[in-house]
Design an enzyme around this catalytic site. Structure first.
Site, PDB file in Angstrom:
ATOM      1  N   LYS A  38       1.214  32.547-100.514  1.00 13.25           N
ATOM      2  CA  LYS A  38       0.810  32.116 -99.178  1.00 13.25           C
ATOM      3  C   LYS A  38       1.286  32.476 -98.654  1.00 13.25           C
ATOM      4  CE  LYS A  38      -1.105  28.201 -97.452  1.00 13.25           C
ATOM      5  NZ  LYS A  38      -0.421  28.331 -96.308  1.00 13.25           N
ATOM      6  N   ASN A  39       2.914  31.607 -98.077  1.00 14.54           N
ATOM      7  CA  ASN A  39       3.697  31.112 -97.339  1.00 14.54           C
ATOM      8  C   ASN A  39       4.807  32.506 -97.197  1.00 14.54           C
ATOM      9  OD1 ASN A  39       2.026  28.742 -96.664  1.00 14.54           O
ATOM     10  ND2 ASN A  39       3.633  27.719 -97.431  1.00 14.54           N
ATOM     11  N   ARG A  76      -2.294  28.358 -88.560  1.00 18.90           N
ATOM     12  CA  ARG A  76      -0.806  28.085 -88.010  1.00 18.90           C
ATOM     13  C   ARG A  76      -0.055  29.419 -87.954  1.00 18.90           C
ATOM     14  NH1 ARG A  76       3.356  24.200 -85.253  1.00 18.90           N
ATOM     15  NH2 ARG A  76       5.294  24.888 -86.173  1.00 18.90           N
ATOM     16  N   CYS A  86      -3.584  22.952 -90.228  1.00 17.91           N
ATOM     17  CA  CYS A  86      -4.004  21.914 -91.133  1.00 17.91           C
ATOM     18  C   CYS A  86      -3.729  20.410 -89.861  1.00 17.91           C
ATOM     19  CB  CYS A  86      -3.145  21.844 -92.754  1.00 17.91           C
ATOM     20  SG  CYS A  86      -3.718  22.499 -94.109  1.00 17.91           S
ATOM     21  N   ARG A 132       2.640  19.751 -84.732  1.00 22.81           N
ATOM     22  CA  ARG A 132       3.384  20.605 -85.594  1.00 22.81           C
ATOM     23  C   ARG A 132       4.022  21.625 -84.268  1.00 22.81           C
ATOM     24  NH1 ARG A 132       0.560  22.985 -90.990  1.00 22.81           N
ATOM     25  NH2 ARG A 132       2.620  24.168 -91.057  1.00 22.81           N
ATOM     26  N   PRO A 133       4.440  20.915 -83.145  1.00 19.67           N
ATOM     27  CA  PRO A 133       5.553  22.059 -82.503  1.00 19.67           C
ATOM     28  C   PRO A 133       6.067  23.028 -82.744  1.00 19.67           C
ATOM     29  CG  PRO A 133       7.057  19.584 -83.462  1.00 19.67           C
ATOM     30  CD  PRO A 133       6.073  19.910 -83.780  1.00 19.67           C
ATOM     31  N   ASP A 182       8.578  23.908 -80.474  1.00 18.92           N
ATOM     32  CA  ASP A 182       9.731  24.032 -79.791  1.00 18.92           C
ATOM     33  C   ASP A 182       9.919  25.167 -80.027  1.00 18.92           C
ATOM     34  OD1 ASP A 182       9.834  22.423 -81.281  1.00 18.92           O
ATOM     35  OD2 ASP A 182      11.678  21.196 -80.432  1.00 18.92           O
ATOM     36  N   LEU A 183      10.635  25.223 -81.030  1.00 17.56           N
ATOM     37  CA  LEU A 183      12.319  25.997 -81.699  1.00 17.56           C
ATOM     38  C   LEU A 183      11.622  27.489 -81.906  1.00 17.56           C
ATOM     39  CD1 LEU A 183      12.521  23.713 -84.304  1.00 17.56           C
ATOM     40  CD2 LEU A 183      14.197  23.496 -82.888  1.00 17.56           C
ATOM     41  N   ASP A 239       4.834  20.545 -99.334  1.00 22.96           N
ATOM     42  CA  ASP A 239       3.211  20.874 -99.862  1.00 22.96           C
ATOM     43  C   ASP A 239       2.780  20.795-101.001  1.00 22.96           C
ATOM     44  OD1 ASP A 239       3.369  21.964 -97.447  1.00 22.96           O
ATOM     45  OD2 ASP A 239       3.596  24.420 -98.220  1.00 22.96           O
ATOM     46  N   ARG A 255      -7.711  28.198 -98.821  1.00 25.32           N
ATOM     47  CA  ARG A 255      -7.127  28.707 -98.135  1.00 25.32           C
ATOM     48  C   ARG A 255      -5.864  29.018 -98.428  1.00 25.32           C
ATOM     49  NH1 ARG A 255      -5.960  25.025 -93.055  1.00 25.32           N
ATOM     50  NH2 ARG A 255      -4.277  27.050 -92.692  1.00 25.32           N
TER      51      ARG A 255
END
Ligand code: UD1
Length: 418
Positions: free
Chosen positions: A22-23, A92, A116, A121-122, A124-125, A305, A397
């Site tokens: 998935k990822n 996300r 999730c 879970r920012p 900014d990066l 995970d 999911r």
């Protein structure tokens, strides 16, 4: 919404192949936006997150047609640079269209992401990296609004943490930027390497994937490509843990054992028999499970995970195990369900102490998120009697028809409408 009914206590036995990751698939679908034309993807898992990403692409005017494990993405018709909240809130990873849209359209408007419920879970990066490549970015009314005047410009980007998504978004943008981009401290995850391999097939110039520095020399244009997605190491790890917790024996074929090194080491430490061949892994659960310590870390460390699932397994170890979560500090939503099933778990901030019990008892529990849901399914497989895991839309999911895979291995598990 569906639920699983599980009759526990049956050792899982048999051979399986896992799905595509998935990822890796999600960013590869986003990468298709970087070119005009038809890309061909194989070994794509049937997951609701993949359906969501295809809907995100379609919302942008791109055609994404799926047949079994194959998806054809035709991005010649890209017509829009905006991704609405309704879709992005579901997942996300929708933020991964930001880099490609900026590179191809010079502007993007993407809702801040959802996903999730595993803690802050920012992004900014992602934003800082893209700014360094010359984008002007503002966050207004829940939307990221990004523009670039002429061209993105190669730059040196240092990531404070090796974020998977930020590495991918910056890499996407850098493929079509002018000049060279160096991403220092990038994610080394196998899925990021797979994405880099796909981009190279599209004509991108990338070096250093899987190391502590990625070098991307921008090119003028990328082309459609064909690619087969790598196997899903998280699904693999979950199935191997199902073998161990039920004292069964499972063989996974056509897998990359190297990407499973840490989880295999932990299962060995717990007393499981583990054999590894070039593309095959065999795991046989021992009669007695030994306690272990686990700390999640960026790859090649123990994957966050797989943390909920290993927490379930150590619930049945003889002694006390400690699990420390360093990636998503509040990723402990599965603990309430495990406690309901008789687990003895004490949490202090990002660390849990699990005192092993001799058995788990049946219960009705609710899947809190993808991996937390998988952890409760593992508990149901090991518990005595009939358990139910509700709201398995979360599990769907990230796992394709998990009940069918587990049934093939001899589990008594059924999907029912709740
Ligand atoms: C990806 C995976 C997810 C996995 C996670 C960590 C996908 C689609 N999802 O998510 O399954 O759990 O990697 O392995 O590939 N961070 C920041 N600022 C940012 C971005 C991240 O501080 O801009 C922090 C996060 O809060 C977290 C850490 O970096 O603590 C890692 O997150 P990241 O690698 O970005 O996760 P995702 O890419 O969202």
């Amino acid at each position: 919404m569906d639920k699983f009914i599980i009759k526990g206590g049956f050792p899982l036995k048999g051979k399986l192949r896992v799905n595509g990751a998935k990822n890796a698939t999600l960013p590869i679908l986003a990468a298709c936006l970087l070119t005009e034309g038809k890309s061909h993807l194989e070994n794509v898992p049937c997951l609701t997150d993949i359906v969501t990403m295809c809907r995100v692409l379609e919302e942008l005017g791109v055609k994404a047609e799926r047949e079994n494990k194959t998806v054809e993405v035709d991005s010649a018709s890209l017509a829009c640079w905006e991704t609405p909240y309704d879709l992005v809130k579901l997942m996300r990873a929708s933020i991964l269209v930001l880099g490609p849209l900026l590179a191809r359209c010079r502007r993007a408007r993407v809702s801040l992401p959802g996903g999730c419920n595993i803690g802050a879970r920012p992004v900014d990066l992602h934003l800082e990296g893209l700014r360094q490549l010359g984008a002007s970015i503002e966050v207004r009314n829940g939307y990221i609004e990004a523009r670039v005047k002429k061209n993105l410009q190669g730059a040196n980007v240092y990531l404070d943490v090796p974020s998977v998504g930020a590495t991918e978004n910056i890499m996407f943008a850098a493929t079509l930027a002018k000049g060279t981009t160096l991403i220092k401290n990038p994610s080394c995850d196998p899925e990021v390497i797979d994405v880099a391999n796909f981009l190279k097939k599209m004509g991108a110039h990338i070096e250093g994937e899987g190391t502590d520095m990625l070098r991307i020399d921008g090119v003028k244009e990328l082309f459609p490509a064909s690619h087969s997605v790598i196997p899903d190491r998280i699904e693999a790890g979950t199935l191997l843990m199902a073998a161990v917790i039920t004292k069964g024996e499972v063989i996974l074929e056509r897998i990359s054992p190297d990407y499973l090194r840490i989880i295999l080491d932990k299962l060995r430490q717990m007393g499981a028999e583990v054999d590894v061949d070039n593309y095959t892994v065999r795991v046989k659960g021992g009669d007695v499970l030994k306690p272990i310590g686990v700390k999640t870390l960026p790859y090649p460390g123990f994957s966050t995970d797989l943390q909920p699932q290993i927490t379930t397994v150590v619930c049945l170890a003889e002694g006390t195990s400690t699990i420390t979560e360093t990636i998503f500090e509040s990723r402990f939503t599965h603990i309430a369900g495990l406690k309901k099933m008789g687990a003895q778990i004490r949490r202090e901030k990002a660390k849990v102490e699990v005192n092993g019990v001799s058995s788990l008892r049946r219960a009705s529990v609710t899947a809190p998120d993808i991996r937390g849901g998988a952890a409760l399914v593992l508990a149901g497989l090991a518990a005595e009697g009939m358990s139910e895991v509700k709201e398995i839309n979360h599990v769907d999911r990230g796992y394709e028809k998990l009940e069918e895979k587990l049934s093939k291995l001899g589990a008594r598990i059924e999907r029912m409408r709740d």
